[in-house]
Design an enzyme around this catalytic site. Structure first.
Site, PDB file in Angstrom:
ATOM      1  N   GLY A 138       0.844  -1.199   0.000  1.00 58.22           N
ATOM      2  CA  GLY A 138       0.000   0.000   0.000  1.00 58.22           C
ATOM      3  C   GLY A 138       0.871   1.237   0.000  1.00 58.22           C
ATOM      4  O   GLY A 138       2.068   1.165  -0.303  1.00 58.22           O
ATOM      5  N   ASN A 139       0.284   2.367   0.310  1.00 59.27           N
ATOM      6  CA  ASN A 139       1.084   3.598   0.421  1.00 59.27           C
ATOM      7  C   ASN A 139       0.454   4.502   1.480  1.00 59.27           C
ATOM      8  O   ASN A 139      -0.599   4.188   2.030  1.00 59.27           O
ATOM      9  CB  ASN A 139       1.200   4.302  -0.937  1.00 59.27           C
ATOM     10  CG  ASN A 139      -0.152   4.704  -1.493  1.00 59.27           C
ATOM     11  OD1 ASN A 139      -0.834   5.543  -0.921  1.00 59.27           O
ATOM     12  ND2 ASN A 139      -0.553   4.089  -2.615  1.00 59.27           N
ATOM     13  N   HIS A 140       1.107   5.630   1.738  1.00 58.39           N
ATOM     14  CA  HIS A 140       0.706   6.479   2.871  1.00 58.39           C
ATOM     15  C   HIS A 140      -0.369   7.501   2.543  1.00 58.39           C
ATOM     16  O   HIS A 140      -0.627   8.395   3.342  1.00 58.39           O
ATOM     17  CB  HIS A 140       1.923   7.228   3.423  1.00 58.39           C
ATOM     18  CG  HIS A 140       2.883   6.341   4.146  1.00 58.39           C
ATOM     19  ND1 HIS A 140       2.542   5.644   5.267  1.00 58.39           N
ATOM     20  CD2 HIS A 140       4.178   6.023   3.882  1.00 58.39           C
ATOM     21  CE1 HIS A 140       3.584   4.939   5.680  1.00 58.39           C
ATOM     22  NE2 HIS A 140       4.582   5.149   4.850  1.00 58.39           N
TER      23      HIS A 140
END
Ligand code: CTP
Length: 403
Positions: free
Chosen positions: A212-214
């Site tokens: 995923g990412n932030h």
């Protein structure tokens, strides 16, 4: 949420018995989230006290050009009051006050403020039935409408005189409903459908792990709220995020992976007028998703990745009349890369974030963007809150539809 939420309402009260109903009216405005300031004609103070309206509006009430307190003499600035307002409502509007409004006879603060106001003005007349039908009253209605003011028709019923007929000021609830309906019908994006992607996507590795990412999703959610406030119907396709929506015009569709986001976007795109890709979609996903939790074993572990579908690119390929907006996050050759992206993805506008700009990017409340349109006009913006950037983006959309 009421369209009156956050609006600045200037209520002008003139001297008729219906003035007592303005106490309820002010309460309803406050309940709808509006800010209220009240101006009273001297005669209206016989029907409702300034203290009542000051208490309910949480603001001082004005009724003369100056307060003549010897110690603190002060001029009540009608120009400032007029410019403060988003909406001016004269309720009740007596025959006398309407006649003065039509003739510019400003012998009181209410009329002087009316003449200074630049905002839309609504007039809720109140008088006895014969006065209501008198040619001079009808002439006032006509003149006020010609000035661009809107009349909120009086209602029929029992009048203070004991007679029964047309002339009663519209009930406070009906005045509020009238204003809400009128304002909503005039919202600049009324009838437009806007598709927005937001947040990250999660690409499964096994049942418990993902790539995923932030991305917080805040930018996309702020755009959605802003668009809904302007009357648009919003389909917000969001990856996992803690952000919340409040507006009833927003249909939020929760997705997890890039493929799910792609599918939902394609379901809604053909009927959308605008699409905005604000999501941080994963560019790659694991080629194989393990059906069981992967146990640790070897000291090295390699996951083979494959590209996800580029949602924005796919929307650009089938674009008809949609106004298509993408985001770009660049670290070098920003403008050139963004221009290439406009062409490759067939965009109308790109919102460029440069990581070289402090205050821009993921997990921040602020953003610093540069707009580049399909004709390569470049417009760098100041560092702003994400809400303010959302407003700038919506201004571009408004300009597209109204220029
Ligand atoms: N986008 C998308 N689907 C993807 C990847 C990106 O819809 N699978 C959209 C994003 O929502 C954003 C824009 O495309 O509007 C970003 O473009 P992208 O080519 O991914 O650029 P960056 O991530 O900014 O940079 P890079 O070119 O380095 O990938």
């Amino acid at each position: 949420m009421s369209v009156l939420n956050g609006k600045k309402i200037l209520l002008g009260v003139s001297g008729g018995i219906a003035a007592y109903k303005t106490a309820s009216l002010v309460r309803l405005f406050i309940k709808a989230g509006a800010h209220v300031q009240v101006i009273m004609t001297p005669a209206s103070k016989d029907f409702v006290t300034p203290l009542t309206l000051a208490t309910l509006s949480k603001n001082p009430v004005y009724s003369s050009f100056y307060n003549d307190d010897e110690q603190e003499a002060e001029w009540n600035n009608h120009v400032e009051l007029g410019l403060w307002a988003d909406i001016m409502l004269i309720a009740p509007a007596t025959a006398n006050t309407m006649s003065k409004m039509t003739n510019g006879n400003c012998d009181n603060l209410l009329i002087a403020t009316y003449l200074s106001a630049k905002c839309p003005v609504y007039v809720a007349p109140a008088m006895d039935l014969d006065m209501y039908k008198h040619p001079s009253t009808l002439a006032s209605f006509e003149a006020l409408q010609q000035f661009g003011n809107t009349i909120i028709p009086a209602e029929s019923g029992e009048l203070a005189s004991g007679l029964s007929g047309e002339g009663r000021m519209a009930e406070p609830e009906n005045i509020i409903a009238f204003l809400e309906a009128d304002l909503e019908s005039k919202l600049p994006l009324k009838g437009k459908k806007i598709l927005i992607t937001a947040g990250p996507t999660y690409e499964a590795i096994d049942p418990v792990r993902f790539i995923g990412n932030h991305s917080s999703g805040k930018m996309g959610f702020d755009i959605a709220e802003c668009a809904a406030n302007l009357g648009a119907y919003v389909i917000l396709v969001s990856g996992p995020t803690h952000c919340k929506t409040t507006h009833s015009n927003i249909q939020r569709i929760a997705v997890t992976s890039a493929q799910e986001m792609y599918d939902v976007c394609h379901e809604h795109y053909s009927t959308a007028d605008v699409a905005i890709a604000a999501a941080a979609v994963a560019d790659y996903k694991p080629k194989q998703v393990a059906s069981q939790k992967i146990k640790k074993a070897a000291s090295n572990f390699v996951i083979e990745l494959e590209k996800t579908k580029d949602i924005l690119l796919s929307l650009g390929e089938i674009k008809k009349n949609q106004f298509l907006i993408g985001f770009a996050l660049e670290t070098e050759n920003e403008i050139e890369n963004a221009k290439l992206k406009i062409q490759k993805k067939n965009l109308d506008l790109i919102v460029l974030n440069s990581l070289q700009d402090e205050g821009a990017g993921f997990q921040k409340a602020t953003n610093k963007v540069t707009f580049i349109d399909k004709n390569f006009n470049i417009e760098p913006m100041e560092l702003k809150s994400k809400e303010a950037v959302a407003e700038d983006i919506l201004n571009k959309i408004k300009a597209y539809f109204h220029e």
